[in-house]
Design a protein around this motif. Structure first.
Motif, PDB file in Angstrom:
ATOM      1  N   VAL A 151      -5.510   7.109 -49.309  1.00 39.35           N
ATOM      2  CA  VAL A 151      -5.174   8.583 -49.850  1.00 39.35           C
ATOM      3  C   VAL A 151      -5.411   9.588 -48.871  1.00 39.35           C
ATOM      4  CG1 VAL A 151      -6.101   9.916 -51.623  1.00 39.35           C
ATOM      5  CG2 VAL A 151      -5.435   7.665 -52.055  1.00 39.35           C
ATOM      6  N   GLY A 152      -6.523   9.372 -48.165  1.00 39.72           N
ATOM      7  CA  GLY A 152      -6.958  10.604 -47.216  1.00 39.72           C
ATOM      8  C   GLY A 152      -6.324  10.497 -45.894  1.00 39.72           C
ATOM      9  N   GLN A 153      -5.157   9.820 -45.588  1.00 32.82           N
ATOM     10  CA  GLN A 153      -4.575   9.672 -44.234  1.00 32.82           C
ATOM     11  C   GLN A 153      -4.360  11.079 -43.820  1.00 32.82           C
ATOM     12  OE1 GLN A 153      -1.236   6.737 -44.420  1.00 32.82           O
ATOM     13  NE2 GLN A 153      -2.536   4.964 -44.773  1.00 32.82           N
ATOM     14  N   GLY A 154      -3.693  11.908 -44.420  1.00 33.08           N
ATOM     15  CA  GLY A 154      -3.262  13.083 -43.988  1.00 33.08           C
ATOM     16  C   GLY A 154      -4.453  14.041 -43.776  1.00 33.08           C
ATOM     17  N   ALA A 155      -5.449  13.992 -44.557  1.00 35.26           N
ATOM     18  CA  ALA A 155      -6.455  14.854 -44.658  1.00 35.26           C
ATOM     19  C   ALA A 155      -7.616  14.653 -43.818  1.00 35.26           C
ATOM     20  CB  ALA A 155      -7.241  15.249 -46.014  1.00 35.26           C
ATOM     21  N   LEU A 156      -7.978  13.157 -43.656  1.00 35.36           N
ATOM     22  CA  LEU A 156      -9.148  12.649 -42.836  1.00 35.36           C
ATOM     23  C   LEU A 156      -8.721  12.443 -41.334  1.00 35.36           C
ATOM     24  CD1 LEU A 156     -10.533  10.302 -45.432  1.00 35.36           C
ATOM     25  CD2 LEU A 156     -11.534  12.483 -44.930  1.00 35.36           C
ATOM     26  N   PRO A 157      -9.433  12.436 -40.567  1.00 36.32           N
ATOM     27  CA  PRO A 157      -9.077  12.034 -39.239  1.00 36.32           C
ATOM     28  C   PRO A 157      -8.897  10.781 -38.931  1.00 36.32           C
ATOM     29  CG  PRO A 157     -11.162  13.418 -39.283  1.00 36.32           C
ATOM     30  CD  PRO A 157     -10.922  13.142 -40.594  1.00 36.32           C
ATOM     31  N   GLN A 158      -8.073  10.390 -37.973  1.00 33.10           N
ATOM     32  CA  GLN A 158      -7.710   9.001 -37.654  1.00 33.10           C
ATOM     33  C   GLN A 158      -8.761   8.120 -37.842  1.00 33.10           C
ATOM     34  OE1 GLN A 158      -4.498   8.263 -37.818  1.00 33.10           O
ATOM     35  NE2 GLN A 158      -4.489   6.094 -37.707  1.00 33.10           N
ATOM     36  N   TRP A 159      -9.653   8.365 -36.894  1.00 36.16           N
ATOM     37  CA  TRP A 159     -10.922   7.558 -36.691  1.00 36.16           C
ATOM     38  C   TRP A 159     -11.826   7.092 -38.002  1.00 36.16           C
ATOM     39  CZ3 TRP A 159     -15.892   8.892 -37.971  1.00 36.16           C
ATOM     40  CH2 TRP A 159     -16.222  10.245 -38.094  1.00 36.16           C
ATOM     41  N   LEU A 160     -11.944   8.335 -38.925  1.00 37.08           N
ATOM     42  CA  LEU A 160     -12.402   7.968 -40.183  1.00 37.08           C
ATOM     43  C   LEU A 160     -11.538   7.265 -41.035  1.00 37.08           C
ATOM     44  CD1 LEU A 160     -14.858   8.842 -41.865  1.00 37.08           C
ATOM     45  CD2 LEU A 160     -13.809  10.977 -42.647  1.00 37.08           C
ATOM     46  N   SER A 161     -10.269   7.376 -41.004  1.00 35.69           N
ATOM     47  CA  SER A 161      -9.519   6.471 -41.991  1.00 35.69           C
ATOM     48  C   SER A 161      -9.462   4.977 -41.597  1.00 35.69           C
ATOM     49  CB  SER A 161      -7.963   6.912 -41.842  1.00 35.69           C
ATOM     50  OG  SER A 161      -7.299   6.242 -42.658  1.00 35.69           O
ATOM     51  N   VAL A 162      -9.460   4.733 -40.099  1.00 38.20           N
ATOM     52  CA  VAL A 162      -9.641   3.417 -39.855  1.00 38.20           C
ATOM     53  C   VAL A 162     -11.014   2.970 -40.103  1.00 38.20           C
ATOM     54  CG1 VAL A 162      -9.628   1.872 -37.647  1.00 38.20           C
ATOM     55  CG2 VAL A 162      -7.867   3.823 -37.902  1.00 38.20           C
ATOM     56  N   THR A 163     -12.017   3.585 -39.948  1.00 34.20           N
ATOM     57  CA  THR A 163     -13.427   3.096 -40.198  1.00 34.20           C
ATOM     58  C   THR A 163     -13.446   2.855 -41.644  1.00 34.20           C
ATOM     59  OG1 THR A 163     -14.247   4.690 -38.630  1.00 34.20           O
ATOM     60  CG2 THR A 163     -15.927   3.809 -40.180  1.00 34.20           C
ATOM     61  N   THR A 164     -13.014   3.513 -42.605  1.00 32.90           N
ATOM     62  CA  THR A 164     -13.068   3.297 -44.209  1.00 32.90           C
ATOM     63  C   THR A 164     -12.329   1.917 -44.425  1.00 32.90           C
ATOM     64  OG1 THR A 164     -11.390   4.796 -44.404  1.00 32.90           O
ATOM     65  CG2 THR A 164     -13.366   5.520 -44.621  1.00 32.90           C
ATOM     66  N   LEU A 165     -10.792   1.686 -43.763  1.00 32.71           N
ATOM     67  CA  LEU A 165     -10.259   0.693 -44.025  1.00 32.71           C
ATOM     68  C   LEU A 165     -11.030  -0.531 -43.479  1.00 32.71           C
ATOM     69  CD1 LEU A 165      -7.606  -0.403 -45.085  1.00 32.71           C
ATOM     70  CD2 LEU A 165      -6.858  -0.205 -42.541  1.00 32.71           C
ATOM     71  N   ILE A 166     -11.877  -0.408 -42.313  1.00 31.21           N
ATOM     72  CA  ILE A 166     -12.420  -1.660 -41.672  1.00 31.21           C
ATOM     73  C   ILE A 166     -13.723  -1.948 -42.691  1.00 31.21           C
ATOM     74  CG2 ILE A 166     -13.949  -2.396 -39.947  1.00 31.21           C
ATOM     75  CD1 ILE A 166     -12.193  -0.713 -38.096  1.00 31.21           C
ATOM     76  N   ALA A 167     -14.442  -0.841 -43.144  1.00 28.97           N
ATOM     77  CA  ALA A 167     -15.359  -1.030 -44.082  1.00 28.97           C
ATOM     78  C   ALA A 167     -15.096  -1.620 -45.455  1.00 28.97           C
ATOM     79  CB  ALA A 167     -16.031   0.399 -44.667  1.00 28.97           C
ATOM     80  N   ALA A 168     -13.807  -1.268 -46.009  1.00 25.25           N
ATOM     81  CA  ALA A 168     -13.271  -2.211 -46.945  1.00 25.25           C
ATOM     82  C   ALA A 168     -13.113  -3.452 -46.907  1.00 25.25           C
ATOM     83  CB  ALA A 168     -11.807  -1.241 -47.282  1.00 25.25           C
ATOM     84  N   TYR A 169     -12.528  -3.842 -45.474  1.00 26.05           N
ATOM     85  CA  TYR A 169     -12.537  -5.275 -45.381  1.00 26.05           C
ATOM     86  C   TYR A 169     -13.525  -5.951 -45.147  1.00 26.05           C
ATOM     87  CZ  TYR A 169      -7.330  -5.029 -44.482  1.00 26.05           C
ATOM     88  OH  TYR A 169      -5.934  -4.927 -44.696  1.00 26.05           O
ATOM     89  N   VAL A 170     -14.775  -5.051 -44.639  1.00 29.05           N
ATOM     90  CA  VAL A 170     -16.079  -6.120 -44.701  1.00 29.05           C
ATOM     91  C   VAL A 170     -16.630  -6.175 -46.061  1.00 29.05           C
ATOM     92  CG1 VAL A 170     -18.434  -5.551 -43.834  1.00 29.05           C
ATOM     93  CG2 VAL A 170     -16.660  -4.986 -42.317  1.00 29.05           C
ATOM     94  N   PHE A 171     -16.380  -5.058 -46.923  1.00 24.45           N
ATOM     95  CA  PHE A 171     -17.159  -5.413 -48.235  1.00 24.45           C
ATOM     96  C   PHE A 171     -16.224  -6.381 -48.935  1.00 24.45           C
ATOM     97  CE2 PHE A 171     -18.593  -0.756 -47.919  1.00 24.45           C
ATOM     98  CZ  PHE A 171     -19.878  -0.941 -47.865  1.00 24.45           C
ATOM     99  N   ILE A 172     -14.922  -6.594 -48.702  1.00 27.93           N
ATOM    100  CA  ILE A 172     -14.144  -7.765 -49.580  1.00 27.93           C
ATOM    101  C   ILE A 172     -14.435  -8.933 -49.001  1.00 27.93           C
ATOM    102  CG2 ILE A 172     -11.888  -8.914 -49.722  1.00 27.93           C
ATOM    103  CD1 ILE A 172     -10.777  -5.663 -49.735  1.00 27.93           C
ATOM    104  N   ILE A 173     -14.468  -9.125 -47.646  1.00 33.52           N
ATOM    105  CA  ILE A 173     -15.259 -10.362 -47.191  1.00 33.52           C
ATOM    106  C   ILE A 173     -16.638 -10.779 -47.449  1.00 33.52           C
ATOM    107  CG2 ILE A 173     -15.504 -11.825 -44.987  1.00 33.52           C
ATOM    108  CD1 ILE A 173     -13.402  -9.912 -43.668  1.00 33.52           C
ATOM    109  N   GLY A 174     -17.516  -9.746 -47.407  1.00 31.40           N
ATOM    110  CA  GLY A 174     -18.650  -9.997 -47.975  1.00 31.40           C
ATOM    111  C   GLY A 174     -18.961 -10.516 -49.470  1.00 31.40           C
TER     112      GLY A 174
END
Length: 248
Positions: free
Chosen positions: A102-125
């Motif tokens: 959702v926040g691809q346009g409003a958030l910075p690129q690094w923050l969007s990538v970080t949240t996506l990586i965190a989502a994958y980490v939580f799913i795998i965990g």
């Protein structure tokens, strides 16, 4: 009985024109003996072994599904804590994924990538927690409940046996109560009589075995000798009495 014509061709010809009928003993069977009998081998074929293994796997899977259906949710505090952690990780993964897209346009690129990586980490965990610790806790709970079921079944079976034994004993005692009472009374009377006899009379010692036989045979022989001696004495006394009467 009519006589056959001696001029018949069968009697005048040197060649045998008739046909001899074959006996039944010389007839050959069309099929061999026990040709239709089939003997099944005790050894299973590969197809049969595969079918048996497949049926066993299906039965084990059905049994496991039944156990999981009955005891899927343990009531232990550890399971509840692990389940709460799993829900937190799953919700965090969903939130991070939503925020990343959702926040691809409003958030910075690094923050969007970080949240996506965190989502994958939580799913795998969450998956690791579910398939490792939570599953282990669930399996332990199922084994414990199955052992408890087996123990309860054994206890019920033992209690049923005890109850049946009590009922059989009560039924037998009620049916044969008078007979058992009479038997007990007779045994008690016999014991009392035996005790009284032993107290009044001295115990009889068994006779010793003689040199030429048992004591029973020796006593009979002595008795016969005593009877003969008494008969001789009686005869002598009778003769003496008769002589005295003649002299008088």
């Amino acid at each position: 009985m009519s006589q056959r014509n001696p001029m018949n061709e069968r009697y005048t010809s040197e060649e045998r024109t008739g046909v001899t009928r074959k006996s039944a003993a010389s007839a050959k069977p069309k099929s061999k003996a026990a040709a239709s009998v089939t003997v099944k081998s005790a050894k299973k074929t590969p197809e049969q072994r595969k079918a048996a293994e497949k049926a066993a796997r299906k039965e084990a899977a059905a049994k496991q599904r039944e156990v999981e259906r009955k005891y899927y949710k343990p009531d232990t505090p550890r399971y509840k804590r692990l389940r709460a952690i799993w829900w937190v990780m799953l919700i965090a993964a969903i939130g991070c994924t939503t925020l990343s897209f959702v926040g691809q346009g409003a958030l910075p690129q690094w923050l969007s990538v970080t949240t996506l990586i965190a989502a994958y980490v939580f799913i795998i965990g969450a998956f690791v927690l579910d398939f490792w610790k939570i599953k282990k806790e669930r399996v332990a709970y199922q084994e414990r409940m199955l052992a408890l079921e087996e123990k309860n079944a054994k206890a019920e079976k033992q209690a049923r046996r005890v109850q049946q034994a009590k009922q059989a004993k009560a039924k037998g005692s009620g049916k044969n109560q008078n007979r058992h009472a009479a038997q007990k009374a007779g045994v008690a009377a016999g014991e009392e009589a035996a005790d009284g006899g032993e107290s009044d009379e001295a115990p009889v010692k068994p006779q010793r075995r003689g040199l030429f036989g048992s004591g029973f045979r020796l006593s009979n022989r002595e008795k016969m000798q005593a009877e003969k001696k008494a008969a001789k004495e009686a005869k002598a006394a009778a003769k003496g009495g008769a002589g005295a009467s003649d002299q008088q």
